[in-house]
Motif scaffolding. Structure first.
Motif, mmCIF file in Angstrom:
data_model
loop_
_atom_site.group_PDB
_atom_site.id
_atom_site.type_symbol
_atom_site.label_atom_id
_atom_site.label_comp_id
_atom_site.label_asym_id
_atom_site.label_seq_id
_atom_site.Cartn_x
_atom_site.Cartn_y
_atom_site.Cartn_z
ATOM 1 N N PHE A 137 0.816 -1.212 0.000
ATOM 2 C CA PHE A 137 0.000 0.000 0.000
ATOM 3 C C PHE A 137 0.851 1.264 0.000
ATOM 4 N N PHE A 138 1.994 1.200 0.699
ATOM 5 C CA PHE A 138 2.862 2.369 0.779
ATOM 6 C C PHE A 138 3.415 2.751 -0.585
ATOM 7 N N THR A 139 3.789 1.747 -1.375
ATOM 8 C CA THR A 139 4.406 2.016 -2.674
ATOM 9 C C THR A 139 3.395 2.441 -3.733
ATOM 10 N N THR A 140 2.098 2.287 -3.464
ATOM 11 C CA THR A 140 1.079 2.650 -4.464
ATOM 12 C C THR A 140 0.293 3.894 -4.072
ATOM 13 N N GLY A 141 0.684 4.551 -3.015
ATOM 14 C CA GLY A 141 0.060 5.822 -2.662
ATOM 15 C C GLY A 141 -1.221 5.677 -1.866
ATOM 16 N N ALA A 172 -3.076 -7.505 -1.270
ATOM 17 C CA ALA A 172 -3.070 -6.077 -1.577
ATOM 18 C C ALA A 172 -2.745 -5.844 -3.047
ATOM 19 N N GLN A 173 -3.627 -5.148 -3.740
ATOM 20 C CA GLN A 173 -3.416 -4.859 -5.144
ATOM 21 C C GLN A 173 -4.056 -3.527 -5.504
ATOM 22 N N LEU A 186 -0.265 -2.299 -10.171
ATOM 23 C CA LEU A 186 0.917 -1.630 -9.637
ATOM 24 C C LEU A 186 1.728 -2.525 -8.704
ATOM 25 N N VAL A 187 1.064 -3.481 -8.059
ATOM 26 C CA VAL A 187 1.757 -4.389 -7.149
ATOM 27 C C VAL A 187 2.109 -5.659 -7.919
#
Length: 231
Positions: A137-141, A172-173, A186-187
């Motif tokens: 979640f952190f890397t996708t904003g 998480a996606q 994105l993930v």
């Protein structure tokens, strides 16, 4: 007891190998990511700086990070090169040692020591799962961020504004959805597989700890209530 101690030592050795392989896998993945990021492999192939020239197709991977140019004659030029083989070798060692150590924990260690050991493994698995989940979640904003920021062309390679962003809670996606129906996750897919694996391992260790604890308590109770036959 000697068998239990030997099994515990073997498990400890395998966990040590697992830790070393995990560190090696992470280091190689990071180096591959850096090398691939600065290689501009697609541009070099397109401009004929490397390779036999002619038409080619790009093959991209995030596990490990790699961009390969595959030509019609079968020539394949990888940005990561030998790092790909080193990564998979470390990953195989990581998988085998982890499964072997877990098997010893579940089958070879019994009695009062099994419950605390399996509890530690369950806690470790839960912490790792939480870290991977938070990283996704952190890397996708933020969920409230604008689709243009979340689905940036720098990340997706699609130079269009995303129509919407869909998120799934587990695994998480974050998926960018465009007006023409194109989607982009994105993930990386391997992170979802890792989340399911960690969840399964945590559940197995937690169940094993509960069962071992009950077995130890039942054994202790039977020893206390057993009448004294020495008289």
């Amino acid at each position: 007891m000697p068998n239990i101690r030997a099994s515990q030592r073997d498990a400890d050795r395998l966990w040590g190998v697992f830790g070393a392989a995990l560190g090696a896998t992470f280091v190689v993945w990071t180096v591959s990511w850096l090398v691939t990021g600065i290689s501009e492999q697609d541009e070099r192939c397109a401009q004929g700086m490397i390779g036999p020239g002619g038409s080619f197709r790009l093959e991209e991977s995030s596990f490990p990070p790699d961009v390969s140019c595959v030509y019609e004659d079968g020539t394949t030029l990888s940005s990561a090169g030998a790092l790909v083989w080193i990564f998979w070798a470390a990953f195989v060692v990581l998988t085998v040692s982890g499964l072997g150590a877990l098997a010893l924990e579940l089958t070879g260690i019994r009695g009062a020591k099994a419950a605390p050991r399996l509890s530690k493994l369950a806690n470790t698995g839960a912490a790792a799962l939480a870290a991977v989940y938070a990283l996704a979640f952190f890397t996708t904003g933020s969920p409230k961020s604008d689709p243009l920021q979340t689905c940036s062309a720098f990340t997706t390679g699609i130079y269009e504004r995303a129509q919407s962003v869909h998120r799934t809670p587990f695994p998480a996606q974050t998926t960018c959805v465009y007006a023409d129906g194109t989607t982009y996750d994105l993930v990386p897919g391997w992170m979802g597989t890792l989340e399911w694996t960690l969840l399964a391992a945590t559940s197995v260790c937690a169940a094993g700890a509960v069962r071992a604890g009950r077995h130890a308590d039942a054994g202790a109770t039977s020893r206390v209530t057993e009448p004294d036959q020495s008289r």
